[in-house]
Design a protein around this motif. Structure first.
Motif, PDB file in Angstrom:
ATOM      1  N   ILE A  97     -23.010   2.194  -1.002  1.00  0.00           N
ATOM      2  CA  ILE A  97     -22.737   2.822  -2.295  1.00  0.00           C
ATOM      3  C   ILE A  97     -21.683   2.039  -3.054  1.00  0.00           C
ATOM      4  CG2 ILE A  97     -21.772   4.869  -3.413  1.00  0.00           C
ATOM      5  CD1 ILE A  97     -23.052   6.539  -1.196  1.00  0.00           C
ATOM      6  N   ALA A  98     -20.644   1.614  -2.341  1.00  0.00           N
ATOM      7  CA  ALA A  98     -19.581   0.836  -2.979  1.00  0.00           C
ATOM      8  C   ALA A  98     -20.125  -0.470  -3.536  1.00  0.00           C
ATOM      9  CB  ALA A  98     -18.463   0.550  -1.975  1.00  0.00           C
ATOM     10  N   LEU A  99     -21.040  -1.099  -2.785  1.00  0.00           N
ATOM     11  CA  LEU A  99     -21.638  -2.348  -3.243  1.00  0.00           C
ATOM     12  C   LEU A  99     -22.470  -2.119  -4.495  1.00  0.00           C
ATOM     13  CD1 LEU A  99     -22.286  -5.339  -2.872  1.00  0.00           C
ATOM     14  CD2 LEU A  99     -24.163  -4.677  -1.344  1.00  0.00           C
ATOM     15  N   LEU A 100     -23.248  -1.030  -4.514  1.00  0.00           N
ATOM     16  CA  LEU A 100     -24.071  -0.724  -5.681  1.00  0.00           C
ATOM     17  C   LEU A 100     -23.211  -0.452  -6.904  1.00  0.00           C
ATOM     18  CD1 LEU A 100     -26.799   1.577  -4.076  1.00  0.00           C
ATOM     19  CD2 LEU A 100     -27.073  -0.784  -4.865  1.00  0.00           C
ATOM     20  N   VAL A 101     -22.107   0.246  -6.720  1.00  0.00           N
ATOM     21  CA  VAL A 101     -21.197   0.512  -7.830  1.00  0.00           C
ATOM     22  C   VAL A 101     -20.609  -0.787  -8.351  1.00  0.00           C
ATOM     23  CG1 VAL A 101     -18.990   1.558  -8.460  1.00  0.00           C
ATOM     24  CG2 VAL A 101     -20.641   2.854  -7.103  1.00  0.00           C
ATOM     25  N   PHE A 102     -20.225  -1.674  -7.416  1.00  0.00           N
ATOM     26  CA  PHE A 102     -19.661  -2.961  -7.818  1.00  0.00           C
ATOM     27  C   PHE A 102     -20.660  -3.758  -8.641  1.00  0.00           C
ATOM     28  CE2 PHE A 102     -19.364  -7.529  -7.009  1.00  0.00           C
ATOM     29  CZ  PHE A 102     -18.108  -7.788  -7.518  1.00  0.00           C
ATOM     30  N   VAL A 103     -21.925  -3.788  -8.174  1.00  0.00           N
ATOM     31  CA  VAL A 103     -22.958  -4.531  -8.890  1.00  0.00           C
ATOM     32  C   VAL A 103     -23.177  -3.944 -10.272  1.00  0.00           C
ATOM     33  CG1 VAL A 103     -25.416  -5.093  -8.918  1.00  0.00           C
ATOM     34  CG2 VAL A 103     -24.109  -5.345  -6.802  1.00  0.00           C
ATOM     35  N   ALA A 104     -23.217  -2.608 -10.347  1.00  0.00           N
ATOM     36  CA  ALA A 104     -23.473  -1.945 -11.626  1.00  0.00           C
ATOM     37  C   ALA A 104     -22.407  -2.274 -12.653  1.00  0.00           C
ATOM     38  CB  ALA A 104     -23.545  -0.429 -11.411  1.00  0.00           C
ATOM     39  N   PHE A 105     -21.156  -2.434 -12.212  1.00  0.00           N
ATOM     40  CA  PHE A 105     -20.077  -2.675 -13.157  1.00  0.00           C
ATOM     41  C   PHE A 105     -19.707  -4.146 -13.271  1.00  0.00           C
ATOM     42  CE2 PHE A 105     -19.604   1.840 -12.524  1.00  0.00           C
ATOM     43  CZ  PHE A 105     -19.293   2.287 -13.789  1.00  0.00           C
ATOM     44  N   SER A 106     -20.493  -5.026 -12.637  1.00  0.00           N
ATOM     45  CA  SER A 106     -20.206  -6.449 -12.763  1.00  0.00           C
ATOM     46  C   SER A 106     -21.360  -7.189 -13.428  1.00  0.00           C
ATOM     47  CB  SER A 106     -19.930  -7.057 -11.381  1.00  0.00           C
ATOM     48  OG  SER A 106     -21.064  -6.956 -10.547  1.00  0.00           O
ATOM     49  N   ARG A 107     -22.262  -6.438 -14.067  1.00  0.00           N
ATOM     50  CA  ARG A 107     -23.375  -7.045 -14.777  1.00  0.00           C
ATOM     51  C   ARG A 107     -22.862  -7.886 -15.936  1.00  0.00           C
ATOM     52  NH1 ARG A 107     -28.504  -4.390 -14.789  1.00  0.00           N
ATOM     53  NH2 ARG A 107     -28.612  -4.894 -16.994  1.00  0.00           N
ATOM     54  N   SER A 108     -23.460  -9.047 -16.087  1.00  0.00           N
ATOM     55  CA  SER A 108     -23.054  -9.914 -17.185  1.00  0.00           C
ATOM     56  C   SER A 108     -23.685  -9.480 -18.504  1.00  0.00           C
ATOM     57  CB  SER A 108     -23.448 -11.362 -16.875  1.00  0.00           C
ATOM     58  OG  SER A 108     -22.840 -11.794 -15.690  1.00  0.00           O
ATOM     59  N   ASP A 109     -24.922  -9.024 -18.451  1.00  0.00           N
ATOM     60  CA  ASP A 109     -25.651  -8.611 -19.646  1.00  0.00           C
ATOM     61  C   ASP A 109     -25.550  -9.643 -20.758  1.00  0.00           C
ATOM     62  OD1 ASP A 109     -26.694  -6.337 -18.568  1.00  0.00           O
ATOM     63  OD2 ASP A 109     -25.196  -4.986 -19.387  1.00  0.00           O
ATOM     64  N   PHE A 110     -26.164 -10.796 -20.530  1.00  0.00           N
ATOM     65  CA  PHE A 110     -26.123 -11.866 -21.526  1.00  0.00           C
ATOM     66  C   PHE A 110     -26.933 -11.506 -22.769  1.00  0.00           C
ATOM     67  CE2 PHE A 110     -24.833 -13.994 -17.661  1.00  0.00           C
ATOM     68  CZ  PHE A 110     -23.764 -14.755 -18.104  1.00  0.00           C
ATOM     69  N   LEU A 111     -27.987 -10.697 -22.601  1.00  0.00           N
ATOM     70  CA  LEU A 111     -28.633 -10.086 -23.764  1.00  0.00           C
ATOM     71  C   LEU A 111     -27.789  -8.860 -24.094  1.00  0.00           C
ATOM     72  CD1 LEU A 111     -32.398 -10.239 -22.690  1.00  0.00           C
ATOM     73  CD2 LEU A 111     -31.229 -11.742 -24.310  1.00  0.00           C
ATOM     74  N   ASN A 114     -32.219  -8.542 -16.194  1.00  0.00           N
ATOM     75  CA  ASN A 114     -31.957  -8.543 -14.753  1.00  0.00           C
ATOM     76  C   ASN A 114     -32.022  -9.951 -14.174  1.00  0.00           C
ATOM     77  OD1 ASN A 114     -31.553  -5.779 -14.627  1.00  0.00           O
ATOM     78  ND2 ASN A 114     -33.685  -5.321 -14.117  1.00  0.00           N
ATOM     79  N   TYR A 115     -32.968 -10.749 -14.645  1.00  0.00           N
ATOM     80  CA  TYR A 115     -33.056 -12.131 -14.175  1.00  0.00           C
ATOM     81  C   TYR A 115     -31.838 -12.927 -14.618  1.00  0.00           C
ATOM     82  CZ  TYR A 115     -37.661 -12.393 -11.985  1.00  0.00           C
ATOM     83  OH  TYR A 115     -38.716 -12.260 -11.114  1.00  0.00           O
ATOM     84  N   LEU A 116     -31.417 -12.736 -15.855  1.00  0.00           N
ATOM     85  CA  LEU A 116     -30.229 -13.429 -16.347  1.00  0.00           C
ATOM     86  C   LEU A 116     -28.990 -13.033 -15.551  1.00  0.00           C
ATOM     87  CD1 LEU A 116     -30.714 -13.222 -20.225  1.00  0.00           C
ATOM     88  CD2 LEU A 116     -30.502 -15.330 -18.903  1.00  0.00           C
ATOM     89  N   ASN A 117     -28.915 -11.779 -15.168  1.00  0.00           N
ATOM     90  CA  ASN A 117     -27.739 -11.281 -14.464  1.00  0.00           C
ATOM     91  C   ASN A 117     -27.678 -11.724 -13.009  1.00  0.00           C
ATOM     92  OD1 ASN A 117     -26.906  -9.932 -16.739  1.00  0.00           O
ATOM     93  ND2 ASN A 117     -27.680  -7.944 -16.111  1.00  0.00           N
ATOM     94  N   SER A 118     -28.791 -12.177 -12.462  1.00  0.00           N
ATOM     95  CA  SER A 118     -28.841 -12.444 -11.023  1.00  0.00           C
ATOM     96  C   SER A 118     -27.972 -13.634 -10.623  1.00  0.00           C
ATOM     97  CB  SER A 118     -30.288 -12.645 -10.565  1.00  0.00           C
ATOM     98  OG  SER A 118     -30.886 -13.724 -11.265  1.00  0.00           O
ATOM     99  N   ASN A 119     -28.201 -14.792 -11.218  1.00  0.00           N
ATOM    100  CA  ASN A 119     -27.370 -15.965 -10.931  1.00  0.00           C
ATOM    101  C   ASN A 119     -27.667 -17.054 -11.947  1.00  0.00           C
ATOM    102  OD1 ASN A 119     -29.553 -17.812  -9.753  1.00  0.00           O
ATOM    103  ND2 ASN A 119     -29.709 -16.032  -8.400  1.00  0.00           N
ATOM    104  N   VAL A 120     -26.770 -18.007 -12.038  1.00  0.00           N
ATOM    105  CA  VAL A 120     -26.864 -19.032 -13.078  1.00  0.00           C
ATOM    106  C   VAL A 120     -28.077 -19.939 -12.883  1.00  0.00           C
ATOM    107  CG1 VAL A 120     -25.437 -20.758 -11.907  1.00  0.00           C
ATOM    108  CG2 VAL A 120     -25.470 -20.668 -14.419  1.00  0.00           C
ATOM    109  N   THR A 121     -28.572 -20.041 -11.658  1.00  0.00           N
ATOM    110  CA  THR A 121     -29.722 -20.913 -11.412  1.00  0.00           C
ATOM    111  C   THR A 121     -30.990 -20.377 -12.071  1.00  0.00           C
ATOM    112  OG1 THR A 121     -30.223 -19.819  -9.304  1.00  0.00           O
ATOM    113  CG2 THR A 121     -28.770 -21.737  -9.223  1.00  0.00           C
ATOM    114  N   GLN A 122     -31.018 -19.083 -12.384  1.00  0.00           N
ATOM    115  CA  GLN A 122     -32.185 -18.503 -13.053  1.00  0.00           C
ATOM    116  C   GLN A 122     -32.253 -18.904 -14.523  1.00  0.00           C
ATOM    117  OE1 GLN A 122     -34.700 -16.863 -11.833  1.00  0.00           O
ATOM    118  NE2 GLN A 122     -33.966 -16.478  -9.767  1.00  0.00           N
ATOM    119  N   LEU A 123     -31.120 -19.351 -15.063  1.00  0.00           N
ATOM    120  CA  LEU A 123     -31.060 -19.623 -16.497  1.00  0.00           C
ATOM    121  C   LEU A 123     -32.067 -20.682 -16.928  1.00  0.00           C
ATOM    122  CD1 LEU A 123     -29.666 -19.066 -19.203  1.00  0.00           C
ATOM    123  CD2 LEU A 123     -27.996 -20.838 -18.617  1.00  0.00           C
ATOM    124  N   SER A 124     -32.141 -21.783 -16.184  1.00  0.00           N
ATOM    125  CA  SER A 124     -33.066 -22.849 -16.572  1.00  0.00           C
ATOM    126  C   SER A 124     -34.515 -22.378 -16.486  1.00  0.00           C
ATOM    127  CB  SER A 124     -32.857 -24.092 -15.698  1.00  0.00           C
ATOM    128  OG  SER A 124     -33.067 -23.793 -14.334  1.00  0.00           O
TER     129      SER A 124
END
Length: 231
Positions: free
Chosen positions: A6-20, A82-92
């Motif tokens: 649960i703590a991990l899910l909360v951390f992920v939810a509040f650490s989203r980059s949301d580039f869009l 979600n793809y953008l938020n996953s990691n920088v390697t997805q950007l290309s």
């Protein structure tokens, strides 16, 4: 173990980059934006068969099935986000998919991505139409002029869309926007985000990035707006 998950899910939810950039817009102002974008030369030609084919090809990069079309804009927005938020390697990968989509539509790309055209021909609600258009306009900036800054500031942008200063900009936008002062409200919000991104990262170029990322959504409706470095 359960509490750790649960703590991990909360951390992920509040650490989203949301580039869009995530922000709401009411149906009234989505429709008003569409009216501002209405082509002056009445060129609303967008071959829906071609658009569906290009969208199908785009979808293959993100695991979206063939039934997902331009009328499912909110789902497409969230999937790309979600793809953008996953990691920088997805950007290309995402940017290649966007470039291929652009070339697939050819000279009709901008007509097909016009909000007025989409809502006029769409068999869905205005929210899906708006999310569809702003997905690809957001990618125009992220994969174009903002590409290098996206890479450079990847980790620094993490918390901004969930921060209080960001929410204050968006809340003020929604509270003050009107049909009379629509474009000036967009400009003021862009300036506000310029300050937020600049202050958060200590980099004036990041401020310009935040402003442009917002402005691109409304570039057709408010073509005279500008974002500056060091605003």
């Amino acid at each position: 173990m359960r509490s750790a998950v649960i703590a991990l899910l909360v951390f992920v939810a509040f650490s989203r980059s949301d580039f869009l950039l995530p922000f709401p817009l009411s149906e009234k102002f989505i429709n008003f934006t569409a009216q501002l974008e209405k082509p002056t030369n009445n060129d609303t030609s967008c071959n829906l068969a071609q658009l569906n084919y290009c969208q199908y090809s785009f979808n293959q990069n993100f695991g979206l099935n063939s039934s997902v079309s331009y009328s499912n804009g909110s789902r497409i927005f969230e999937t790309v986000q979600n793809y953008l938020n996953s990691n920088v390697t997805q950007l290309s990968k995402i940017c290649r998919a966007r470039t291929n989509f652009y070339h697939c539509l050819g000279h009709t790309y901008y007509t097909c991505m016009n909000l007025h055209t989409r809502l006029e021909s769409n068999n869905t609600d205005s929210s899906n139409g708006f999310d569809y258009v702003r997905t690809f306009r957001g990618l125009e900036w992220i994969c174009g002029g903002g590409y290098q800054e996206t890479i450079n500031q990847w980790n620094n942008f993490d918390d901004i869309p969930t921060s209080t200063p960001y929410r204050n900009c968006v809340n003020t936008f929604n509270q003050t926007i009107s049909t009379v002062h629509f474009c000036s409200s967009v400009q003021q919000t862009g300036n506000c985000l310029n300050t937020v991104y600049s202050n958060s990262t200590g980099d004036a170029s990041a401020g310009h990035y935040g402003c442009e990322n917002f402005r691109y959504t409304f570039a057709n409706a408010c073509p005279g707006l500008k974002c500056t470095i060091g605003k």
